[in-house]
Write an enzyme that holds these catalytic residues in place. Structure first.
Site, PDB file in Angstrom:
ATOM      1  N   SER A 176      -1.339  68.983   4.718  1.00 48.33           N
ATOM      2  CA  SER A 176      -1.735  68.361   5.987  1.00 48.33           C
ATOM      3  C   SER A 176      -0.712  68.672   7.068  1.00 48.33           C
ATOM      4  CB  SER A 176      -1.834  66.837   5.831  1.00 48.33           C
ATOM      5  OG  SER A 176      -2.009  66.196   7.074  1.00 48.33           O
ATOM      6  N   TYR A 214       1.550  58.599   3.625  1.00 48.35           N
ATOM      7  CA  TYR A 214       0.666  59.762   3.524  1.00 48.35           C
ATOM      8  C   TYR A 214       1.412  61.042   3.909  1.00 48.35           C
ATOM      9  CZ  TYR A 214      -3.518  62.661   4.358  1.00 48.35           C
ATOM     10  OH  TYR A 214      -4.473  63.648   4.334  1.00 48.35           O
TER      11      TYR A 214
END
Length: 328
Positions: free
Chosen positions: A223, A236
């Site tokens: 990501s 995250y």
């Protein structure tokens, strides 16, 4: 259904309940808002993609794609297969929806049979299976929790038994829930994120590695948050940065077997992951701050997985992190 498979499905239901509990605790603490800076620039793709404002409908975790008002675009009608993955078998975690579904469909279009691993989103998983079969390839469904090493071993074994082997592992399953500050990030929340996003990737890679042959590939979903961080996605972002390091490290370990390991690091992508996190104005403006002024659609990310999976196109590529971030 075997007793072991029933156990995997029971655990998956408990994990989904835990995810919903974390989601409700965060939502009780904060109200989120976000405003776009600029109008979206002209379209750049083969077809027009949605731009903010997007529907603000909020999903209960783990997020079912069928419940979205604005359906993610995953079918890539302009993408023509050319047998880049002919005769291969892939196991895709989080393969029921979003990026996972788009990857499954393009893999099938390239001649690959697909095992679809997912938590409990049965309706989405069945739709992905049907889409793979429409491409003329085999598909099987394997529900369960990737954080459970026994499930990982069973998923790999079932893939090999049902589809005749394993050539490609796509680690894509993820848990994400915003928290405005570290004080709001409970240990339960932190633990669930790490268990799914890090333990899950490790478990699946460890289970798959002994069965992979020269020319095989592992592709991890990273990501942009793992590259740049995100103040409201502390846990995250931490896991995504870990996935990037895991990718590079595992690549060095497995190249001696002729197995390549790479990662795709997307920016904002319209999948059930974010509507199951954000809500209202913030969700409506999701992706608006990218230079392209919109989030990606899953079909725009999936070709990168084909590229990294195929020995025809990426035989000299391993240990790389491929950002697809809309111009960040």
């Amino acid at each position: 259904m075997t007793g072991a498979q029933q156990g995997f499905e029971d655990r998956a239901e408990r994990v989904a309940d835990d995810e919903r509990k974390i989601q409700k605790e965060i939502e009780a603490k904060e109200k989120r808002s976000f405003k776009a800076d600029d109008d979206a620039p002209p379209q750049t793709g083969a077809r027009a993609y949605p731009v903010p404002p997007l529907p603000g409908k909020h999903l209960e975790k783990p997020g079912v794609e069928a419940d979205l008002t604005l359906k993610p675009m995953w079918d890539a009608p302009f993408y023509k297969g050319s047998e880049k993955l002919k005769g291969k078998v892939a196991l895709i975690t989080g393969g029921d929806s979003g990026i996972g579904r788009a990857v499954a469909v393009l893999f099938a279009r390239e001649g690959c049979d697909v095992a679809i691993a997912y938590l409990e989103e049965e309706e989405d998983a069945e739709a992905t299976k049907a889409a793979v079969e429409k491409e003329g390839r085999k598909a099987i469904l394997i529900p369960g929790d990737v954080a459970d090493p026994e499930y990982a071993e069973a998923a790999v074994a079932k893939t090999i038994e049902a589809l005749g082997g394993l050539d490609i592992l796509v680690n894509n399953a993820a848990f994400q829930e915003h928290a405005k500050s570290i004080e709001d990030l409970t240990y339960e929340h932190f633990d669930r994120t790490l268990k799914t996003n890090l333990y899950g990737y490790f478990n699946m890679a460890k289970a798959a590695a002994p069965h992979l042959k020269p020319g095989s590939a592992i592709i991890n979903t990273g990501s942009v948050t793992g590259l740049e961080g995100s103040k409201e996605l502390l846990d995250y972002s931490m896991t995504k940065g870990g996935i990037h390091a895991f990718t590079r490290s595992l690549a060095g370990s497995l190249i001696k077997k002729g197995v390549r390991v790479n990662a795709v690091a997307p920016g904002p992508v319209w999948t059930p992951l974010n509507p199951a996190d954000k809500s209202g104005d913030e969700l409506q403006q999701f992706g608006a701050k990218t230079p392209m002024g919109r989030p990606a659609q899953p079909e725009e990310i999936a070709p990168a997985f084909v590229f990294l999976a195929s020995p025809q196109t990426s035989s000299y590529i391993t240990g790389e992190i491929l950002p697809i971030v809309g111009g960040y």
